[in-house]
Enzyme design. Structure first.
Site, PDB file in Angstrom:
ATOM      1  N   HIS A  44       8.778  -5.063  -1.110  1.00  0.00           N
ATOM      2  CA  HIS A  44       7.939  -6.061  -1.777  1.00  0.00           C
ATOM      3  C   HIS A  44       7.140  -5.485  -2.948  1.00  0.00           C
ATOM      4  O   HIS A  44       6.189  -6.108  -3.413  1.00  0.00           O
ATOM      5  CB  HIS A  44       6.975  -6.709  -0.775  1.00  0.00           C
ATOM      6  CG  HIS A  44       7.645  -7.668   0.165  1.00  0.00           C
ATOM      7  ND1 HIS A  44       7.037  -8.182   1.291  1.00  0.00           N
ATOM      8  CD2 HIS A  44       8.892  -8.211   0.137  1.00  0.00           C
ATOM      9  CE1 HIS A  44       7.878  -8.997   1.914  1.00  0.00           C
ATOM     10  NE2 HIS A  44       9.012  -9.025   1.246  1.00  0.00           N
ATOM     11  N   ASN A  82       4.042  -4.903  18.278  1.00  0.00           N
ATOM     12  CA  ASN A  82       3.053  -5.784  17.650  1.00  0.00           C
ATOM     13  C   ASN A  82       1.901  -5.983  18.630  1.00  0.00           C
ATOM     14  O   ASN A  82       2.038  -5.714  19.813  1.00  0.00           O
ATOM     15  CB  ASN A  82       3.703  -7.136  17.296  1.00  0.00           C
ATOM     16  CG  ASN A  82       2.954  -7.887  16.203  1.00  0.00           C
ATOM     17  OD1 ASN A  82       1.731  -7.986  16.229  1.00  0.00           O
ATOM     18  ND2 ASN A  82       3.686  -8.412  15.228  1.00  0.00           N
ATOM     19  N   CYS A 113       6.745  -4.221 -16.398  1.00  0.00           N
ATOM     20  CA  CYS A 113       6.835  -5.001 -17.638  1.00  0.00           C
ATOM     21  C   CYS A 113       7.644  -6.258 -17.366  1.00  0.00           C
ATOM     22  O   CYS A 113       8.775  -6.181 -16.884  1.00  0.00           O
ATOM     23  CB  CYS A 113       7.493  -4.190 -18.743  1.00  0.00           C
ATOM     24  SG  CYS A 113       7.765  -5.198 -20.216  1.00  0.00           S
ATOM     25  N   ASP A 120       0.857  -1.197   0.000  1.00  0.00           N
ATOM     26  CA  ASP A 120       0.000   0.000   0.000  1.00  0.00           C
ATOM     27  C   ASP A 120       0.893   1.247   0.000  1.00  0.00           C
ATOM     28  O   ASP A 120       2.115   1.144   0.139  1.00  0.00           O
ATOM     29  CB  ASP A 120      -0.963  -0.018   1.206  1.00  0.00           C
ATOM     30  CG  ASP A 120      -0.246   0.110   2.548  1.00  0.00           C
ATOM     31  OD1 ASP A 120       0.539   1.067   2.726  1.00  0.00           O
ATOM     32  OD2 ASP A 120      -0.464  -0.738   3.439  1.00  0.00           O
ATOM     33  N   GLY A 148       4.427  -4.426  13.443  1.00  0.00           N
ATOM     34  CA  GLY A 148       3.276  -5.075  12.812  1.00  0.00           C
ATOM     35  C   GLY A 148       3.605  -6.061  11.714  1.00  0.00           C
ATOM     36  O   GLY A 148       2.957  -6.084  10.677  1.00  0.00           O
ATOM     37  N   THR A 149       4.622  -6.873  11.957  1.00  0.00           N
ATOM     38  CA  THR A 149       4.906  -7.941  10.982  1.00  0.00           C
ATOM     39  C   THR A 149       5.012  -9.266  11.727  1.00  0.00           C
ATOM     40  O   THR A 149       5.528  -9.318  12.838  1.00  0.00           O
ATOM     41  CB  THR A 149       6.174  -7.636  10.151  1.00  0.00           C
ATOM     42  OG1 THR A 149       6.481  -8.783   9.333  1.00  0.00           O
ATOM     43  CG2 THR A 149       7.373  -7.279  10.994  1.00  0.00           C
ATOM     44  N   CYS A 172       3.154  -3.766 -22.617  1.00  0.00           N
ATOM     45  CA  CYS A 172       4.021  -2.663 -22.187  1.00  0.00           C
ATOM     46  C   CYS A 172       4.145  -1.630 -23.315  1.00  0.00           C
ATOM     47  O   CYS A 172       4.430  -1.986 -24.463  1.00  0.00           O
ATOM     48  CB  CYS A 172       5.395  -3.230 -21.840  1.00  0.00           C
ATOM     49  SG  CYS A 172       6.646  -1.982 -21.539  1.00  0.00           S
TER      50      CYS A 172
HETATM   51  P1  OAD Z   1       1.131 -10.675   8.334  1.00  0.00           P
HETATM   52  O1  OAD Z   1      -0.324 -10.680   7.949  1.00  0.00           O
HETATM   53  O2  OAD Z   1       1.877 -11.955   8.199  1.00  0.00           O
HETATM   54  O3  OAD Z   1       1.268 -10.207   9.842  1.00  0.00           O
HETATM   55  C1  OAD Z   1       0.611  -9.054  10.338  1.00  0.00           C
HETATM   56  C2  OAD Z   1       1.140  -8.768  11.729  1.00  0.00           C
HETATM   57  O4  OAD Z   1       0.557  -7.553  12.175  1.00  0.00           O
HETATM   58  C3  OAD Z   1       0.800  -9.823  12.772  1.00  0.00           C
HETATM   59  O5  OAD Z   1       1.973 -10.142  13.507  1.00  0.00           O
HETATM   60  C4  OAD Z   1      -0.245  -9.127  13.670  1.00  0.00           C
HETATM   61  O6  OAD Z   1      -0.132  -9.535  15.037  1.00  0.00           O
HETATM   62  C5  OAD Z   1       0.175  -7.677  13.517  1.00  0.00           C
HETATM   63  N1  OAD Z   1      -0.908  -6.697  13.753  1.00  0.00           N
HETATM   64  C6  OAD Z   1      -2.199  -6.761  13.340  1.00  0.00           C
HETATM   65  N2  OAD Z   1      -2.873  -5.652  13.685  1.00  0.00           N
HETATM   66  C7  OAD Z   1      -1.984  -4.838  14.332  1.00  0.00           C
HETATM   67  C8  OAD Z   1      -2.060  -3.536  14.939  1.00  0.00           C
HETATM   68  N3  OAD Z   1      -3.187  -2.826  14.939  1.00  0.00           N
HETATM   69  N4  OAD Z   1      -0.937  -3.023  15.509  1.00  0.00           N
HETATM   70  C9  OAD Z   1       0.223  -3.733  15.516  1.00  0.00           C
HETATM   71  N5  OAD Z   1       0.362  -4.958  14.961  1.00  0.00           N
HETATM   72  C10 OAD Z   1      -0.729  -5.515  14.380  1.00  0.00           C
HETATM   73  O7  OAD Z   1       1.810  -9.483   7.513  1.00  0.00           O
HETATM   74  P2  OAD Z   1       3.357  -9.267   7.152  1.00  0.00           P
HETATM   75  O8  OAD Z   1       4.226  -9.730   8.255  1.00  0.00           O
HETATM   76  O9  OAD Z   1       3.481  -7.863   6.701  1.00  0.00           O
HETATM   77  O10 OAD Z   1       4.340 -10.268   0.907  1.00  0.00           O
HETATM   78  O11 OAD Z   1       3.512 -10.230   5.921  1.00  0.00           O
HETATM   79  C11 OAD Z   1       4.752 -10.307   5.255  1.00  0.00           C
HETATM   80  C12 OAD Z   1       4.571 -10.526   3.784  1.00  0.00           C
HETATM   81  O12 OAD Z   1       3.757 -11.670   3.557  1.00  0.00           O
HETATM   82  C13 OAD Z   1       3.810  -9.418   3.075  1.00  0.00           C
HETATM   83  O13 OAD Z   1       4.626  -8.318   2.713  1.00  0.00           O
HETATM   84  C14 OAD Z   1       3.275 -10.079   1.868  1.00  0.00           C
HETATM   85  C15 OAD Z   1       2.841 -11.403   2.444  1.00  0.00           C
HETATM   86  O14 OAD Z   1       2.921 -12.446   1.585  1.00  0.00           O
HETATM   87  C16 OAD Z   1       4.120  -9.949  -0.386  1.00  0.00           C
HETATM   88  O15 OAD Z   1       3.089  -9.465  -0.801  1.00  0.00           O
HETATM   89  C17 OAD Z   1       5.270 -10.217  -1.278  1.00  0.00           C
END
Ligand code: OAD
Length: 232
Positions: free
Chosen positions: A109, A201, A117, A94, A175-176, A136
């Site tokens: 990502h 998180n 392309c 986003d 938040g990952t 393209c």
């Molecule tokens: P995930 O969906 O795997 O994890 C989201 C994380 O955000 C979790 O650990 C939640 O606990 C946390 N979370 C949710 N709501 C929250 C809030 N309000 N405040 C803080 N934390 C919160 O997402 P990512 O780790 O970003 O790749 O996923 C990694 C990659 O997997 C993405 O970039 C995507 C996906 O496949 C691609 O698109 C290439």
């Protein structure tokens, strides 16, 4: 935090959750019954381009309905005011960090509002649906695809990210889930060079034990608190 000069901040889907964008691995993490790992691959694109394009078209359309939240805004303020080195590395496709005003930002990502392309590699801004079969206009031959780093592909600007991590005094992950490498391994590089490591998180992530400190709560609360601490 007085001794900190160089900062790397990694963000994931959790930072945009309170803006109304679904995370990948939460309870709403399935899309039409598909796991994200089954849609975001070069093989899926070759097998069923319509499905893959629809997945990203829906997400691109959703961007028009949402806006940055307090966490994106706090990081943009930090970016504007932090006198030392700062790099925000987002796994998110986003555009909420830049809409909040962040400049020192890498989309490792890829980006929803970009089309790539598959032949010449030229990327261009793309805000509407991307019909499969779009050719393209640069090379006039190959097909355009969503500018997303699929599973099995190399994330963008890894050399720049690695250099920033090696100079970091503070590494923050927001938040990952820590489920996807190489981003999930950044904390180990940061520790290796002696940086402080902090995780923000709702719940501990998969690699939580690598972090010196974990703070649990919503990003919209924890990130502004951290930014206030850093800016004094
Ligand atoms: P995930 O969906 O795997 O994890 C989201 C994380 O955000 C979790 O650990 C939640 O606990 C946390 N979370 C949710 N709501 C929250 C809030 N309000 N405040 C803080 N934390 C919160 O997402 P990512 O780790 O970003 O790749 O996923 C990694 C990659 O997997 C993405 O970039 C995507 C996906 O496949 C691609 O698109 C290439």
């Amino acid at each position: 935090m007085d001794d900190i000069r160089n900062i790397v901040i990694l963000t994931g889907a959790g930072i945009s959750a309170e803006s109304g964008l679904a995370t990948f691995r939460g309870p709403d993490g399935l899309w039409e019954g598909h796991r994200v790992e089954d849609v975001c691959t070069p093989e899926a694109l070759a097998r069923d381009a319509a499905l893959v394009h629809r997945f990203y078209d829906e997400r691109r359309a959703k961007l028009a309905e949402v806006g940055p939240n307090a966490a994106h805004e706090a990081l943009a303020a930090l970016d504007a005011q932090w006198p030392g080195e700062l790099l925000i590395v987002t796994q998110n496709v986003d555009d909420l960090h830049e809409r909040a005003g962040a400049k020192r930002l890498i989309h490792m990502h890829g980006e929803l509002r970009s089309a790539l392309c598959a032949g010449c590699g030229k990327a261009r801004r793309w805000t509407d649906a991307l019909p499969p079969g779009s050719v393209c206009d640069g090379c006039g031959r190959a097909l355009l695809r969503p500018d997303i780093v699929f599973f099995g592909e190399m994330p963008y600007e890894m050399d720049v990210i690695d250099e920033a991590l090696r100079r970091a005094d503070l590494f923050v992950s927001v938040g990952t889930s820590g489920a996807v490498y190489p981003a999930a391994g950044f904390v180990q590089t940061a520790r290796h060079v002696g940086a402080r490591t902090l995780e923000l998180n709702l719940v501990p992530s998969a690699g939580s034990f690598y972090f010196e400190e974990s703070r649990m709560g919503p990003a919209s609360m924890l990130v502004p608190e951290l930014v206030s601490e850093l800016l004094g």
